[in-house]
Scaffold this motif. Structure first.
Motif, PDB file in Angstrom:
ATOM      1  N   UNK A   4     -28.192   7.122  58.881  1.00 30.95           N
ATOM      2  CA  UNK A   4     -26.927   7.113  58.324  1.00 30.95           C
ATOM      3  C   UNK A   4     -26.817   5.601  57.615  1.00 30.95           C
ATOM      4  N   UNK A   5     -27.691   4.690  58.504  1.00 30.98           N
ATOM      5  CA  UNK A   5     -27.531   3.324  58.122  1.00 30.98           C
ATOM      6  C   UNK A   5     -28.827   3.541  56.836  1.00 30.98           C
ATOM      7  N   UNK A   6     -29.642   4.021  56.869  1.00 32.43           N
ATOM      8  CA  UNK A   6     -30.725   4.228  55.848  1.00 32.43           C
ATOM      9  C   UNK A   6     -30.071   4.568  54.421  1.00 32.43           C
ATOM     10  N   UNK A   7     -29.135   5.590  54.514  1.00 35.60           N
ATOM     11  CA  UNK A   7     -28.165   6.194  53.429  1.00 35.60           C
ATOM     12  C   UNK A   7     -27.322   5.173  53.047  1.00 35.60           C
ATOM     13  N   UNK A  67     -27.468  -3.479  58.700  1.00 37.77           N
ATOM     14  CA  UNK A  67     -28.190  -2.398  58.612  1.00 37.77           C
ATOM     15  C   UNK A  67     -29.615  -2.554  58.346  1.00 37.77           C
ATOM     16  N   UNK A  68     -29.926  -3.780  57.514  1.00 34.82           N
ATOM     17  CA  UNK A  68     -31.062  -4.112  57.004  1.00 34.82           C
ATOM     18  C   UNK A  68     -31.990  -4.446  58.150  1.00 34.82           C
ATOM     19  N   UNK A  69     -31.453  -5.238  59.224  1.00 37.66           N
ATOM     20  CA  UNK A  69     -31.936  -5.733  60.071  1.00 37.66           C
ATOM     21  C   UNK A  69     -32.322  -4.486  61.381  1.00 37.66           C
ATOM     22  N   UNK A  70     -31.487  -3.901  61.492  1.00 38.92           N
ATOM     23  CA  UNK A  70     -31.715  -2.689  62.372  1.00 38.92           C
ATOM     24  C   UNK A  70     -32.554  -1.544  61.946  1.00 38.92           C
ATOM     25  N   UNK A  71     -32.544  -1.333  60.590  1.00 38.45           N
ATOM     26  CA  UNK A  71     -33.562  -0.353  60.021  1.00 38.45           C
ATOM     27  C   UNK A  71     -35.025  -0.907  60.001  1.00 38.45           C
ATOM     28  N   UNK A  72     -35.099  -2.126  59.761  1.00 37.08           N
ATOM     29  CA  UNK A  72     -36.385  -2.972  59.692  1.00 37.08           C
ATOM     30  C   UNK A  72     -36.915  -3.042  61.084  1.00 37.08           C
ATOM     31  N   UNK A 131     -38.313 -10.044  45.619  1.00 38.28           N
ATOM     32  CA  UNK A 131     -37.364 -10.582  46.638  1.00 38.28           C
ATOM     33  C   UNK A 131     -36.445  -9.674  47.023  1.00 38.28           C
ATOM     34  N   UNK A 132     -35.794  -8.935  45.671  1.00 42.56           N
ATOM     35  CA  UNK A 132     -35.055  -7.796  46.130  1.00 42.56           C
ATOM     36  C   UNK A 132     -35.469  -6.808  46.628  1.00 42.56           C
ATOM     37  N   UNK A 133     -36.626  -6.291  46.519  1.00 46.87           N
ATOM     38  CA  UNK A 133     -37.304  -5.239  47.231  1.00 46.87           C
ATOM     39  C   UNK A 133     -37.636  -5.512  48.554  1.00 46.87           C
ATOM     40  N   UNK A 134     -37.876  -6.662  48.941  1.00 47.46           N
ATOM     41  CA  UNK A 134     -38.232  -7.200  50.234  1.00 47.46           C
ATOM     42  C   UNK A 134     -36.929  -6.830  51.136  1.00 47.46           C
ATOM     43  N   UNK A 135     -35.961  -7.656  50.320  1.00 45.85           N
ATOM     44  CA  UNK A 135     -34.687  -7.539  51.056  1.00 45.85           C
ATOM     45  C   UNK A 135     -34.181  -6.226  51.427  1.00 45.85           C
ATOM     46  N   UNK A 136     -34.507  -5.416  50.377  1.00 52.35           N
ATOM     47  CA  UNK A 136     -33.634  -3.920  50.386  1.00 52.35           C
ATOM     48  C   UNK A 136     -34.646  -2.937  51.225  1.00 52.35           C
ATOM     49  N   UNK A 137     -35.713  -3.344  51.861  1.00 45.01           N
ATOM     50  CA  UNK A 137     -36.814  -2.646  52.586  1.00 45.01           C
ATOM     51  C   UNK A 137     -37.465  -1.582  51.654  1.00 45.01           C
ATOM     52  N   UNK A 138     -37.526  -2.024  50.329  1.00 44.56           N
ATOM     53  CA  UNK A 138     -38.514  -1.014  49.382  1.00 44.56           C
ATOM     54  C   UNK A 138     -39.851  -1.503  49.382  1.00 44.56           C
TER      55      UNK A 138
END
Length: 296
Positions: A4-7, A67-72, A131-138
């Motif tokens: 759900x965090x990924x979504x 969410x970004x921290x937990x998913x990463x 930088x945005x892709x790194x932040x968004x885990x892309x």
């Protein structure tokens, strides 16, 4: 909860329920239900809703950071356990500024020789998009400028210094020249990268320092498009010296160094500032350090 965090991260990035569902490989109703369940679990509204996505609530923005921290961290844990079982493997997503695409092989080739079970997926992106892709885990890492604009929360490893050359049709405006002043570029019909590209902003900056204005007749976000218009359209462009020399040899073009001012900028590998880094990113950083030492 991780799915759900990924979504939720995908929705915040795409700003569209349908595109977020496609990115996550689920149906739109499944994604909408997942976001709703996440809101119920946390007891707050995360997304302003109307007939379409209308942005994150203040609570949603705070949850996005978590969410970004937990998913990463979850992805890093899974990768570390996979590495413990079977060695370094998987896909490394690398976002690269267009002017560094031809030199990134100096990083990826020796890395794959050391770690043959790693595959690369390379994206051509602007410095801001990286930088945005790194932040968004892309993306797992990026190759970009280190010294001209703020980088934010990343760790960095220098790779090489980028210097600049003018490129023009053979026998034309650059024939017999050993160098060209930045101000002299204004007299040439220029093809330059688009203003969202950091290389273009640097070109404009150095021309301004020399008292000239960058006023290209053609703009593109592709280096190949620029060089094609030099080769076939009689235009001139500005490229990093390694790239200009490569195209000069291949296309029979004239390439001369740009001077007054003498300009150079540091290119390097960047990755999210997370501790610990994933095994693959940590290994890539070590490879970048070896490459930088070889450049000295």
């Amino acid at each position: 909860m991780i799915d759900k965090l990924e979504m939720f991260i995908a929705l915040a990035h795409t700003r569209h329920f349908g595109r977020a569902a496609e990115e996550c490989g689920v149906t739109q109703p499944t994604l909408s239900a997942g976001i709703k369940q996440l809101e119920e679990q946390l007891g707050v509204m995360l997304v302003w809703r109307g007939t379409r996505y209308q942005g994150l609530t203040p609570e949603g923005q705070r949850v996005l950071d978590w969410a970004r921290r937990i998913v990463a961290d979850t992805r890093a844990m899974r990768e570390e356990m996979r590495t413990a079982r079977q060695g370094l493997s998987g896909v490394l997503r690398l976002a690269v500024i267009p002017t560094a695409l031809s030199t990134v092989t100096a990083l990826t080739t020796p890395f794959r020789a050391r770690h043959p079970d790693i595959r690369f997926r390379i994206f051509s992106r602007s410095s801001a998009e990286i930088l945005a892709m790194l932040e968004d885990l892309e993306a797992d890492a990026g190759v970009t400028y280190l010294d001209s604009e703020p980088l934010g929360r990343v760790r960095a490893a220098p790779l090489y210094r980028e210097r600049y050359m003018a490129l023009a049709p053979a026998g034309g405006a650059l024939a017999g020249r050993e160098s060209l002043g930045w101000a002299e570029l204004s007299a040439l019909p220029l093809a330059l990268l688009t203003p969202d590209m950091q290389n273009r902003r640097l070109v404009s900056q150095h021309m301004a320092e020399a008292g000239a204005e960058a006023d290209p007749v053609l703009e593109a976000n592709s280096v190949i498009t620029l060089v094609t218009h030099v080769t076939e359209g009689g235009l001139a462009t500005v490229l990093p010296s390694r790239l200009a020399e490569l195209f000069g040899r291949m296309g029979g073009l004239d390439a001369v160094p740009l001077v007054a001012p003498e300009a150079e900028h540091l290119i390097g590998l960047v990755a999210p500032e997370r501790d610990p880094a994933t095994p693959a990113v940590a290994a890539l950083m070590r490879e970048a350090q070896r490459l930088a030492e070889a450049e000295v």
